[in-house]
Design an enzyme around this catalytic site. Structure first.
Site, PDB file in Angstrom:
ATOM      1  CG  ASP A 108      18.099  24.307 -63.461  1.00  0.00           C
ATOM      2  OD1 ASP A 108      17.108  24.515 -64.393  1.00  0.00           O
ATOM      3  OD2 ASP A 108      17.655  23.228 -62.598  1.00  0.00           O
TER       4      ASP A 108
HETATM    5  C1  BGC Z   1      15.082  21.975 -64.323  1.00  0.00           C
HETATM    6  C2  BGC Z   1      15.766  21.626 -65.594  1.00  0.00           C
HETATM    7  C3  BGC Z   1      15.211  21.937 -66.827  1.00  0.00           C
HETATM    8  C4  BGC Z   1      14.688  23.454 -66.711  1.00  0.00           C
HETATM    9  C5  BGC Z   1      13.920  23.809 -67.963  1.00  0.00           C
HETATM   10  C6  BGC Z   1      14.331  23.251 -64.543  1.00  0.00           C
HETATM   11  O1  BGC Z   1      13.305  23.669 -63.608  1.00  0.00           O
HETATM   12  O2  BGC Z   1      15.561  21.680 -63.123  1.00  0.00           O
HETATM   13  O3  BGC Z   1      16.338  20.155 -65.566  1.00  0.00           O
HETATM   14  O4  BGC Z   1      16.033  21.917 -67.860  1.00  0.00           O
HETATM   15  O5  BGC Z   1      13.823  23.611 -65.737  1.00  0.00           O
HETATM   16  O6  BGC Z   1      12.770  23.314 -68.171  1.00  0.00           O
END
Ligand code: BGC
Length: 714
Positions: free
Chosen positions: A244
């Site tokens: 993530d």
């Molecule tokens: C989120 C993810 C997301 C990623 C990219 C993160 O803060 O937890 O779900 O895909 O950002 O935007």
């Protein structure tokens, strides 16, 4: 170029290229990072043109492709469709719909030049206050896994990738980047890993995203038990794992554990206390903590997927997905996800019924949640617009009052501002309480009152068990009470419409009103869906994929969002496998509305249960008949009550489900649900075991409305 000899390419990469390749290019457009290829996408990967490796593009999210609708020095707009949030998609219990939505999103992903959609999100509704529950399907792992698999199939049928996230036990937002989730292997296997296992085996997603949190002491992105033993070896996952965004604290450990790609890369440019992952990896290789062979393996995993990507194939995207067609799919999915919770002969309204619409939500309709799961559609049809467009009779004077009132509030004390990420910050509006004579006038000139209650939440924070969030505010409660009482006084009815992303408390007010319609956060077509359901053009056929408990104190996850309370460093899932209905049923705690519940404008009769063993599976057959007056669809559910021999088990568990076709009045459909005997197993701490004894197969219209039962000795 459409072929790549992966081994040859790896052998031609320099060590520096290898290190850069496993780390994303960073937040696009800051410092020395490249500008976004697709504006508003979440991340991109490192290109090595001399070896034929292009940059690839990743974008959110579960309710629709999130890219910037506006671009620098470009007149045109780049809108993507806003679909219903996942909680609502799950309430359809319809795999075909999930597949269709996946196809539609996949088409937009491809046609806007993106390679991988960062969806579906498949964490579990462990607690109704998780701020991102709207982005997750359900409290049940089977329903979650099955629906996710169909969605992934849909997305990937378009030649782009899906991403199962957030792997794993990321059921809260509070301190999500550091919190240590303590959970038993049994609960992990049966509840939290299960949806990933199902979706991976059934739909072969291109990618998986490890989560922010730790799992029993180790960041999931640095946890080789999770990423290598379980994911690669046990489940034979053959895509790649990305972190993530900014997750974990050591790039080299991520590589060693089996996390193939670090996203968005160059975390130190944003989180100033963080090291540069590229340095982490380089150092670890230099001092022998990490071998180049491990890097090669990560690269191999990524390249095996990369060669399928549109960017690799040089796909000439149009920037013109069929938004009109996809709007229809969004509408259709929304119509199937509406859940009718209570209906004391208030719905459907007839053609000449005049409705009085109360509440600011008729104009400030919530299409979805905030954060990375947000969408930027071309439009959102609010509830009032839907009523106008569909030509229903409504109180125009009252609507005009709300238009003016909201404008006044938003231009004054409740002004909309912008936050850190340029996101809208909209203070919650108070609800107007009318004086008695005003209400009486409105009740006299209308037939039905409809009161909207809205909630929004999003990434980065959890909801609260407070008024204005889990509970109604005093003015919302008063509005429901006063309006309903006044309408009742004149022999007229009231309906409450819930425009929310996750359960709220309903027990204290549900008797005040004649009907409750749960429209969730239905995406851009909100008003059309709402108007067509209340007018009976659409017969609601959604059912709850998550329990509405009577009160927050009934929720079994006592450790939420963890300890110490003020600033949790860990959260302990000590309710074990007793999540959602598994808890409420086993411990006899009555909810307001149970898992699997939802009404229709018609009624269904179940009959003819036939249950038999067929090799390694159990076949459950029965008939469902529409015995009411209008066409409708029924969601049938199969629960199994397993014998408790050595392992303690929930009262019952969902083991299958089937949504019927639209059945005309009097029409019957034969249903056949097949369950693998191995899927009846529990995890005894070390392995999966199907205990011997008598199994009860329970076919129902909800978890508490069991219509047919039979047993088998296994
Ligand atoms: C989120 C993810 C997301 C990623 C990219 C993160 O803060 O937890 O779900 O895909 O950002 O935007």
């Amino acid at each position: 170029m459409d072929m790549l000899d992966i081994e040859k390419v790896i052998s031609q990469m320099t060590l520096e290229e290898k290190i850069h390749f496993v780390v994303g290019v960073g937040v696009l457009g800051i410092e020395d990072n490249p500008k976004a290829r697709v504006s508003g996408a979440a991340g991109e990967t490192f290109e090595i043109p001399r070896l034929g490796i292009p940059r690839t593009v990743y974008a959110d999210g579960p309710a629709g492709l999130r890219i910037d609708p506006e671009r620098e020095s470009d007149e045109r707009k780049y809108h993507a469709t806003a679909f219903p949030v996942e909680t609502m998609l799950a309430s359809t219990w319809n795999k075909n719909i999930l597949k269709k939505v996946g196809e539609a999103m996949g088409e937009e992903v491809r046609e806007y030049g993106v390679d991988v959609l960062l969806a579906p999100a498949i964490n579990i509704h462990r607690n109704p206050l998780c701020g991102r529950n709207f982005e997750y399907y359900s409290e049940d792992p089977l329903l979650t896994g099955e629906l996710a698999a169909s969605f992934v199939e849909g997305v990937q049928s378009q030649g782009v990738g899906a991403c199962l996230k957030h792997f794993v036990v990321n059921e809260q937002e509070t301190n999500r980047m550091t919190v240590d989730t303590i959970v038993s292997e049994r609960a992990l296997r049966e509840i939290y890993l299960k949806p990933f296992e199902i979706a991976i085996k059934k739909s072969k997603p291109w990618t998986v995203m490890s989560s922010y949190n730790k799992l029993n002491g180790y960041y999931t992105s640095q946890n080789s038990w999770l990423l290598t033993k379980v994911l690669r070896y046990e489940w034979q996952f053959d895509g790649f794992v990305m972190t993530d965004w900014f997750a974990g604290d050591d790039g080299a450990k991520q590589m060693a554990a089996g996390n193939d790609l670090i996203m968005p890369g160059k975390s130190h440019q944003v989180l100033k206390h963080r090291r540069n992952e590229i340095d982490d990896i380089r150092k670890a290789i230099e001092n022998g903590e990490l071998t180049e062979e491990v890097l090669n393996e990560r690269i191999r995993n990524i390249l095996r997927v990369l060669v399928k990507m549109p960017s690799f194939k040089g796909y000439n995207y149009s920037n013109n997905p069929d938004l009109e067609k996809n709007a229809k799919i969004s509408y259709e999915a929304g119509c199937e996800g509406v859940v009718l919770l209570k209906n004391n002969e208030v719905l459907p309204i007839s053609k000449d019924t005049t409705i009085a619409l109360f509440g600011t939500g008729q104009i400030e309709t919530i299409r979805g949640g905030t954060g990375s799961g947000e969408t930027h559609p071309m439009y959102t049809i609010n509830f009032l617009d839907g009523v106008v467009e569909r030509g229903l009779n409504f109180d125009k004077e009252l609507a005009q009052f709300y238009r003016a009132k909201i404008e006044e509030l938003r231009n004054g004390e409740y002004r909309i501002t912008r936050g850190q990420w340029n996101e809208e910050i909209k203070p919650k509006l108070p609800e107007n309480l009318f004086i008695v004579s005003q209400l009486e006038d409105i009740a006299k000139r209308n037939d039905v009152a409809i009161i909207f209650i809205t909630r929004i939440s999003g990434e980065g924070y959890d909801r609260r068990a407070e008024k204005g969030d889990y509970y109604l505010t005093d003015d919302e409660y008063e509005l429901i009470k006063n309006v309903s009482e006044t309408f009742h006084k004149y022999g007229k009815k009231s309906l409450v419409v819930l425009n929310i992303g996750s359960p709220i408390e309903v027990e204290s007010w549900k008797e005040l009103t004649d009907g409750i319609l749960l429209v969730w956060q239905p995406g851009q077509e909100a008003g059309r869906i709402f108007a067509d359901v209340i007018s009976g053009k659409v017969n609601p056929s959604g059912k709850l994929a998550t329990t509405f408990p009577k009160d927050y104190k009934d929720v079994p996850s006592r450790s939420f969002p963890g300890e110490p309370k003020e600033n949790p460093t860990s959260v302990t899932y000590d309710e074990g496998i007793y999540v959602g209905y598994r808890y409420y049923d086993t411990f006899r705690v009555e909810p307001s509305f149970e898992f699997g519940f939802g009404l229709s404008y018609t009624k269904f009769e179940y009959s003819n249960l036939n249950l038999y063993k067929d090799g390694s599976s159990i076949v459950v057959c029965f008939d469902v008949k529409n015995v009411g007056n209008v066409p409708g669809k029924e969601i049938t559910q199969l629960y199994v009550r397993a014998p408790r021999v050595k392992i303690d088990k929930p009262y019952q568990e969902l083991k299958g489900f089937f949504k019927t076709d639209t059945l005309a009045p009097g029409e019957m459909q034969k249903v056949k649900i097949t369950v693998q005997i191995s899927d009846l197993a529990s995890f005894d701490g070390e392995k999966w075991v199907v205990e011997e004894g008598i199994y009860e197969f329970r076919v129902g219209a909800s978890s508490r409305d069991i219509r047919l039962k039979g047993t088998l000795n296994l």
